[in-house]
Design an enzyme around this catalytic site. Structure first.
Site, PDB file in Angstrom:
ATOM      1  N   ASP A 246       0.871  -1.207   0.035  1.00  0.00           N
ATOM      2  CA  ASP A 246      -0.056   0.037  -0.061  1.00  0.00           C
ATOM      3  C   ASP A 246       0.703   1.262  -0.061  1.00  0.00           C
ATOM      4  O   ASP A 246       1.500   1.695   0.860  1.00  0.00           O
ATOM      5  CB  ASP A 246      -0.769  -0.122   0.994  1.00  0.00           C
ATOM      6  CG  ASP A 246      -1.698   1.159   1.255  1.00  0.00           C
ATOM      7  OD1 ASP A 246      -2.057   1.742   0.189  1.00  0.00           O
ATOM      8  OD2 ASP A 246      -2.439   1.490   2.161  1.00  0.00           O
ATOM      9  N   HIS A 275      -3.965  -2.156  -0.814  1.00  0.00           N
ATOM     10  CA  HIS A 275      -4.779  -1.232   0.119  1.00  0.00           C
ATOM     11  C   HIS A 275      -5.741  -1.882   0.816  1.00  0.00           C
ATOM     12  O   HIS A 275      -5.829  -1.850   1.927  1.00  0.00           O
ATOM     13  CB  HIS A 275      -5.113   0.050  -0.869  1.00  0.00           C
ATOM     14  CG  HIS A 275      -5.692   0.982   0.154  1.00  0.00           C
ATOM     15  ND1 HIS A 275      -5.121   1.868   1.111  1.00  0.00           N
ATOM     16  CD2 HIS A 275      -7.046   1.729   0.278  1.00  0.00           C
ATOM     17  CE1 HIS A 275      -5.822   2.718   1.804  1.00  0.00           C
ATOM     18  NE2 HIS A 275      -7.035   2.656   1.182  1.00  0.00           N
TER      19      HIS A 275
END
Length: 299
Positions: A246, A275
């Site tokens: 992420d 993410h």
């Protein structure tokens, strides 16, 4: 404020989402939806989603934690999922989201909460925990932070904010796929689009990036700094469960581990995924929650 409500038929037959719908008015005429699974008399595990997802994000984790004997609540933030959707971007503010969630917590009389949060779920959940610390027993953060506007934001966030603000095209399902390493099915991507039958339903999703404090002058900066003053004295368990892929929140886990006393000695972990780690590593994420609750029972 003009309120939109997504037709329930759009949620029929979603893959891996068999949960009963629960609704609560957080102010007159404004309804929030939430999932409520597992034994009612056990301490609640509150799973807060972020942008531009909804409780569908936690669909693989909810049964695992509930089957382990815990009550799991996963609300849809106002503007998302099965919750009502004010139609104008200006209807959404950081403080309004805090108010709506606070009203929901109060109405359900939730206490001894284990908070599980990611993305905007962290911006809201960490504020809630700091403002109502007596209600929370532990915090588990995945790919999220509580920004105050004092540090530079990653370039990728600035690009995302510009896209959400100005792009005439805002494909929610494809946005979630971009933040997920595994390839989701067409039905899963469609499930993320289900709450939004047209562009006017997406005001809440478009609003969030602009509400992130990026300078000390931001309207929410002072309140977030006040929340940090509470978190800097937080001695209850605080666990980070970030993913390896992420670019937006990378490093936030180590920052919180250093700054929050309750993070010291906890089983922090980095999971595989992008993410949306709930999509990439749901079993491992759920295991962190179950083990944290089990360790307290064993103590």
């Amino acid at each position: 404020m003009r309120i939109l409500r997504t037709d329930e038929a759009r949620f029929a037959g979603l893959p891996d989402y068999p949960f009963s719908a629960h609704y609560l008015d957080v102010e007159p005429g404004l309804r929030m939806h939430y999932v409520d699974e597992g034994p009612n008399d056990s301490a609640p595990v509150l799973m807060l989603h972020g942008e531009p997802s909804w409780s569908y994000l936690y669909r693989h984790m909810i049964p695992l934690v509930a089957d382990a004997g815990h009550r799991v609540l996963a609300p849809d933030l106002v503007g998302f999922g099965k919750s009502d959707k004010p139609s104008h971007v200006g209807d959404y503010t950081y403080e309004r989201h805090i108010h709506w969630l606070s009203q929901w917590l109060k109405a359900l009389d939730l206490k001894n909460i284990t908070l599980v949060c990611q993305n905007w779920g962290s911006l809201l959940g960490l504020r809630l925990a700091a403002e109502h610390p007596q209600l929370f027993r532990r915090i588990i953060v995945g790919n999220g932070m509580l920004p105050t506007g004092d540090t530079p934001v990653p370039a990728v966030f600035s690009l995302w904010k510009a896209f959400a603000t100005h792009s005439p095209w805002f494909p929610v399902g494809r946005i979630v796929q971009l933040g997920t390493e595994r390839t989701m099915s067409k039905a899963e991507i469609a499930a993320y689009e289900a709450p939004f039958p047209s562009a006017e339903y997406k005001a809440g999703a478009r609003a969030f990036p602009k509400l992130v404090p990026v300078s000390a002058d931001d309207p929410s900066s002072a309140a977030n700094k006040a929340a940090w003053r509470v978190l800097e004295k937080w001695k209850k368990p605080f666990i980070t469960c970030f993913s390896s892929g992420d670019p937006i929140t990378r490093g936030g886990d180590r920052y919180m581990q250093r700054r929050i006393p309750g993070a010291h000695g906890q089983p922090h972990i980095t999971l595989r995924g992008g993410h949306f780690l709930q999509e990439d590593s749901p079993d491992d994420f759920a295991r962190i929650i179950i083990d944290a609750l089990k360790s307290e029972l064993a103590a």
